[in-house]
Design a protein around this motif. Structure first.
Motif, mmCIF file in Angstrom:
data_model
loop_
_atom_site.group_PDB
_atom_site.id
_atom_site.type_symbol
_atom_site.label_atom_id
_atom_site.label_comp_id
_atom_site.label_asym_id
_atom_site.label_seq_id
_atom_site.Cartn_x
_atom_site.Cartn_y
_atom_site.Cartn_z
ATOM 1 N N SER A 8 39.513 37.179 25.582
ATOM 2 C CA SER A 8 39.333 36.993 27.021
ATOM 3 C C SER A 8 39.898 35.638 27.438
ATOM 4 C CB SER A 8 37.844 37.024 27.333
ATOM 5 O OG SER A 8 37.195 36.058 26.529
ATOM 6 N N ALA A 9 39.697 34.672 26.572
ATOM 7 C CA ALA A 9 40.100 33.320 26.915
ATOM 8 C C ALA A 9 41.551 33.283 27.340
ATOM 9 C CB ALA A 9 39.903 32.421 25.715
ATOM 10 N N LEU A 175 46.545 23.491 22.519
ATOM 11 C CA LEU A 175 46.962 23.552 23.918
ATOM 12 C C LEU A 175 46.040 24.466 24.717
ATOM 13 C CD1 LEU A 175 49.183 22.822 26.018
ATOM 14 C CD2 LEU A 175 50.285 24.966 25.381
ATOM 15 N N LEU A 176 45.732 25.628 24.168
ATOM 16 C CA LEU A 176 44.930 26.612 24.906
ATOM 17 C C LEU A 176 43.504 26.111 25.116
ATOM 18 C CD1 LEU A 176 46.118 29.905 23.184
ATOM 19 C CD2 LEU A 176 46.554 29.196 25.535
ATOM 20 N N GLY A 179 44.400 21.974 26.712
ATOM 21 C CA GLY A 179 45.470 21.690 27.654
ATOM 22 C C GLY A 179 46.346 20.531 27.223
ATOM 23 N N GLY B 289 34.782 33.349 30.500
ATOM 24 C CA GLY B 289 35.495 33.744 29.293
ATOM 25 C C GLY B 289 36.642 32.813 28.933
ATOM 26 N N ILE B 290 37.079 31.954 29.861
ATOM 27 C CA ILE B 290 38.348 31.256 29.642
ATOM 28 C C ILE B 290 38.159 29.858 29.067
ATOM 29 C CG2 ILE B 290 39.375 32.492 31.578
ATOM 30 C CD1 ILE B 290 39.440 29.578 32.899
ATOM 31 N N GLU B 291 39.272 29.239 28.699
ATOM 32 C CA GLU B 291 39.261 27.904 28.118
ATOM 33 C C GLU B 291 40.054 26.961 29.013
ATOM 34 O OE1 GLU B 291 40.873 29.568 24.655
ATOM 35 O OE2 GLU B 291 39.189 28.991 23.382
ATOM 36 N N LEU B 292 39.849 25.661 28.806
ATOM 37 C CA LEU B 292 40.455 24.652 29.687
ATOM 38 C C LEU B 292 41.978 24.811 29.775
ATOM 39 C CD1 LEU B 292 40.516 22.180 31.407
ATOM 40 C CD2 LEU B 292 40.315 20.761 29.361
ATOM 41 N N GLY B 293 42.615 24.895 28.602
ATOM 42 C CA GLY B 293 44.071 24.992 28.592
ATOM 43 C C GLY B 293 44.553 26.187 29.386
ATOM 44 N N VAL B 294 43.785 27.268 29.300
ATOM 45 C CA VAL B 294 44.167 28.490 30.000
ATOM 46 C C VAL B 294 44.017 28.288 31.508
ATOM 47 C CG1 VAL B 294 43.648 30.918 30.288
ATOM 48 C CG2 VAL B 294 43.453 29.865 28.034
ATOM 49 N N MET B 296 44.331 25.549 33.159
ATOM 50 C CA MET B 296 45.470 24.740 33.610
ATOM 51 C C MET B 296 46.697 25.617 33.784
ATOM 52 S SD MET B 296 45.063 21.359 31.244
ATOM 53 C CE MET B 296 43.823 20.102 31.574
ATOM 54 N N LYS B 297 46.926 26.515 32.811
ATOM 55 C CA LYS B 297 48.078 27.401 32.877
ATOM 56 C C LYS B 297 47.986 28.265 34.136
ATOM 57 C CE LYS B 297 50.723 29.447 29.134
ATOM 58 N NZ LYS B 297 51.739 29.604 30.178
ATOM 59 N N MET B 298 46.779 28.777 34.402
ATOM 60 C CA MET B 298 46.608 29.637 35.574
ATOM 61 C C MET B 298 46.878 28.850 36.850
ATOM 62 S SD MET B 298 43.215 31.766 34.482
ATOM 63 C CE MET B 298 43.201 32.839 35.925
ATOM 64 N N GLU B 347 39.865 19.447 34.414
ATOM 65 C CA GLU B 347 38.766 19.422 33.457
ATOM 66 C C GLU B 347 37.435 19.501 34.205
ATOM 67 O OE1 GLU B 347 39.625 16.901 30.310
ATOM 68 O OE2 GLU B 347 37.828 17.406 29.151
#
Lengths: 657, 657
Positions: A8-9, A175-176, A179, B289-294, B296-298, B347
């Motif tokens: 999901s992440a 990175l994921l 970031g 469900g998501i992570e920080l890096g993700v 940022m990407k979004m 963040e």
């Protein structure tokens, strides 16, 4: 798997216009209001798309390429990033493995500095520097910012890395989760400038994304330094970075490591030998290993113009005469032009190749650790009383050369420890210290320690199938022996058949398991001899003690006599005692028979060491090992104490969860 | 793993100029002559390259990209092609799964024709045709000739395929083992022409290689037909194509199958319902469900310009008011421009998202099979006496919606069969028929049967952890119950966490296992009730038999009396008997108490069927199922006989090996 795979992440990154909304089903407990509210949100993006069932056309519009980075980002558990602790270990593993490979290829004695800094509760930075050849500027972005890129995949040669995924995957995970880009500094020589890169991996394209690129000053002369920040967990004991480094040092006695942990402690692992592993040689595929489709592909791509030359140049073990026979069987000649071979002929040629008897693949593509290096490694790393090791001759599975090595350490301080670290949550301190010590298996593939999925591993199965009772150890059916013993197993091969990309367990081939069991048996037999001897010696020295007890009394009694020389008299009595219990000094072979001193010497040198309880190898045998072993042994003691403290701490915190 | 993973097979394709030769080590047993002869062969290609240890430059020269096709060609065991039998099954699986997905997306009731032809001892051709929407010409090459290409990876929606690897991998396996290209015929409509493609996959580039491309005439109106020739093995019984189709039919009652086996027998599986599974709806990722890096990407990639809109549009369960709160917590406003959000703010925003309570993800992205469909499937596929099924409400693991369904069949013909098909060699006939019947677990993920790696699967672990003794079945600790019972378990999810690309086992998440065990308990309780009832009824009908025994004698005895109406008298006596043993007709609840007829009716309708030993569901209950169930049941009998024959045959040949 408390904090395991989180697809999901990353799914977030790869959104697509939504499908038309289906009526929300009745069996879902969701407040009306919620449904109502959620609709417009969904609505916006759908305007564009046709509603109703999909047609070939609408479906075609959805088809698109999936980058391998996207794929592994979502399936990161396949690469060993399925929980925080494992993520840290995997990253360290990939970095160190690459460093060692690079140094060895460049013929440099590896010197690796690893550091792990804790930035917050679950944020860590891993820094790994080597003294290798460095990486030329142009290659840095691809090597660290692109999955499936490397130099090791396309050759039949033993190396730690195989896939060209590991280190970039670690960077991608960082990175994921944070970031933050990966940072690399590389210097290819004293006179050359050092290049500093900051790279993000563009998962959609599986391409490096260069954030920063500049020249920098560094205090070191040559090598590569990589820095990754990630969400991770740090543990000690089993399946920890500590265990990984400990075992890597054992399997790579030619490498020197320093490791600075998050609590600031610095650990040093000096090298135990100045000798690099033998340089391995790349081999060609063996004809019996290939398939028809592959042969056809090779025919298309060969540089050779005639079939005879093709067979000799592109395969191993095909001499010109053999090539001739093969062509004949296939109804062509060695001079037939490669480009005239049609599918039918190719199939005939394939059959001919399979039907022709050929020598097994050459095996100089392998660089085993060597029995002595294993021994010295065990001596450094494990405080036992008996050590032995053996290296099997190379052999072949499915056309792939491989070689098995086994080391066994018994008794000494091992009495206390516990085993069965086969839980992939990496939870530690599971077993109480007072439980009976069970055997511990240390697994290596191409000198890399394997810390997860033990029970899925061919090595572990081999240990269980071995009849340890024959060697004087107690063992329950289908279990590992219940005894203070450590069993080290190493498989060296041009292609280790791992059960997953995370390279955690060796697939269970019959040929491989057979070799492992043979190597174990060799060591087991020696252990058996030692245990039998020990028993008998114990018996006789008991008797001797009895004698000694009475000597002094006799001496006293005879005091009165004239011309009585007390010392001389005692001496004679003692020597008498010695003779009476001479057995206590005698060595026995596996059948319990006496063996001659000369013979003895040879036996003890047969890759076996017996150590007094202080843990120092007897002077006579030190020659076998690098002279460090003794003092590092000392240095080691402090370290172990520390680690132990850490372990118990960890155990507590684990309970807290 | 007799004929398992053969990396060697494909390494051939990816050769590189050899490294300088290292001196052959002493411990390798190879005739001098051999070494001498092999050198020149090796020598030729090395001329170009510098000898001695590698430098950064020489190593850079070796670096190159690895195509994902090369990678999986060598690691084909990760995709389920690790031995001949499994290779055939995997190919069938990928073809049928794609066919079903296509039909359902297009809203067509699937009608799938599968055929397997044996060309030689280990050469087979698989042909699979569906009545789906077909594939537009331009897409065919990529879909079948390129790994990691598809429409399902980039959306959060339940479907059988996820990765865009399967079918092209099957084609690649065929190509590598036989050199034959894949053949595809696709027709997108009655008026449209059918396109015929022959494709080879260029592993070096992971690109389709079009061998043939022409229009053809086909007797069918719409759909796709794929044909793959491969080196494979064909078996019956457990882990065979038969088992796969049997189970697929159970989990997909809306699909019709025909299967023509290599020995020419034709099997038909008519559909059990005309109703398509509910169309599922694609969902957005859940913020938790998501992570920080993700995140940022979004933020980089979103179409929204302001943070508030971004949160509402790109996530599920974020209303405008919630979005406002989140922004506030992060120290910004909903009107803040997305492109002004720096890493620090991102963040903060991430923390705010995690700290805000949100509704669980919506679950209309799931299409469970449904308890009744499972029941009718079990009735069709398994000859038992008691059937029950239950569907849990949807729930969420790590932000991914999922739903568990369980069906249980007990007794009847199950008495004979054996279980524990957890050997990945796919060897059959392992267990003797006379062994006590053990429970059998049938596993599904998104309606796809899972036939391998049972013991690694969360479903299997859940069965073992269930206390079956409470439900009247005998079970040894840590084992599956020893009873004639079949347990069917289905997990439906937008993302099934498989333990490997071959999609053979479900990873063991706590949330998932908990749900599975709850569903099993529901069915278990009903089974318990049935078994208790059965016991008591048996007891009372015994007593009744005793009565009946004497009635006739009494009747005879009274014969003499005048005005004696024999029949009437018997009738009255019988009714007397009936009353005296009325218990034999009464139903009991779980506490063994009587329950009222009305209540009874409801109970029996609670997704439970009890069948007389003939195997036909009682008329009263047929309404529950599609009317086919009865006759297909009949048709089925013949088939089973056949299959059984095949099984024993197979067992023999297995022993021969």
């Amino acid at each position: 798997m408390d904090d395991a795979t989180a697809p999901s992440a990353t799914q977030a990154t790869f959104e697509f216009p939504a499908e038309p909304a289906a009526p929300a089903p009745e069996n879902i407990r969701m407040p009306q209001s919620a449904k109502a509210r959620s609709k417009p949100t969904q609505g916006k993006k759908k305007a564009a798309k046709a509603s109703g069932p999909a047609s070939a056309e609408t479906m075609a519009a959805q088809q698109r390429e999936i980058s391998v980075a996207e794929f592994f980002a979502r399936n990161r558990h396949l690469l060993g990033f399925d929980n925080k602790r494992k993520a840290l270990l995997t990253s360290v593993k990939e970095a160190v493995d690459n460093a060692l490979d690079a140094c060895e290829e460049a013929g440099v004695l590896p010197e690796i500095h690893l550091e792990i800094r804790q930035l917050s509760e679950d944020r860590f930075r891993m820094i790994c520097r080597d003294n290798g050849p460095g990486i030329v500027k142009q290659q840095i972005p691809n090597i660290f910012g692109k999955l499936l890129y490397g130099s090791k995949f396309h050759r039949l040669k033993m190396s730690r890395g195989q896939q060209g995924i590991g280190i970039s995957a670690a960077g991608m995970y960082g990175l994921l989760t944070t970031g933050k880009p990966v940072s690399i500094v590389s210097k290819t020589g004293a006179k050359k400038p050092a290049h500093h890169y900051k790279l993000a991996i563009d998962t959609k394209k599986n391409k490096p994304d260069i954030i920063e690129d500049r020249e920098v000053e560094v205090p070191w002369e040559r090598g590569t330094e990589i820095e990754i920040e990630m969400v991770a967990g740090f543990n000690r004991g089993r399946q920890s970075v500590f265990e990984y480094i400990d075992q890597t040092a054992i399997a790579n006695p030619h490498a020197a490591f320093t490791f600075k942990g998050p609590t600031g402690e610095l650990m040093e692992y000096p090298r135990a030998t100045e000798e690099l592993p033998r340089e391995t040689r790349e081999i060609k595929p063996h004809p019996h290993g290939i398939e028809l489709g592959v042969l056809m592909k090779m025919l298309k791509e060969t540089r050779a113009t005639q079939v005879g030359a093709f067979l000799q140049q592109d395969f191993s073990r095909v001499s010109s005469s053999v090539a001739g026979q093969i062509c004949q069987k296939a109804g062509i000649t060695a001079r037939t032009w490669v480009n005239t071979v049609d599918p039918q002929t190719a199939e005939k040629l394939y059959q001919a190749l399979q039907d022709t008897r050929l020598r097994a693949p050459s095996t100089d593509c392998l660089a085993p650790i060597g029995a002595e290096a294993i021994l010295s490694g065990l001596l450094k790393g494990i405080k036992a009383e008996f050590y032995t090791a053996s290296t099997r001759p190379p052999t072949v599975y499915r056309g792939n050369p491989f070689q098995i090595e086994v080391g066994v350490a018994f008794g000494g301080d091992l009495g206390g420890s516990s085993s069965s670290d086969d839980d992939d949550n990496g939870s530690v301190g599971k077993k109480a210290k007072d439980e009976p010590a069970a055997a511990r298996v240390i697994r290596f593939a191409n000198r890399v320690p394997l810390l997860y999925q033990q029970s899925a591993c061919s090595t572990y199965k081999s240990v269980i199938e071995t009849k340890w009772n024959n060697y004087g150890l107690s063992q329950a059916r289908g279990a590992i022996p219940q005894a203070p013993v450590v069993i080290l197993i190493h498989m060296a091969s041009v292609w280790v058949p791992f059960t997953s990309e995370s390279k955690e367990a060796i697939a269970d081939y019959d040929e491989i398991r057979k070799e492992i069991k043979l190597a174990i048996a060799e060591c087991g037999r020696r252990l058996g001899i030692y245990l039998r001897r020990k028993k008998r010696r114990a018996h006789f020295s008991q008797r001797r003690d009895v004698f000694h007890k009475y000597i002094d009394e006799v001496v006293e009694a005879c005091r009165a006599m004239a011309t009585f020389n007390k010392d001389e008299f005692r001496r004679s009595l003692v020597s008498l005692a010695e003779q009476a219990t001479a057995h206590a000094d005698i060595e026995f072979d596996e059948h319990g028979n006496m063996i001659q001193p000369k013979e003895q010497a040879e036996r003890t040198l047969e890759h076996t060491v017996i150590v007094d309880r202080e843990g120092e190898p007897p002077a006579g045998q030190l020659g076998l090992f690098a002279t460090e072993s003794a003092d590092t042994n000392g240095g080691r003691k402090k370290k172990r104490a520390k680690a132990a403290k850490g372990k118990t701490k960890k155990a507590k915190s684990a309970r807290k969860r």
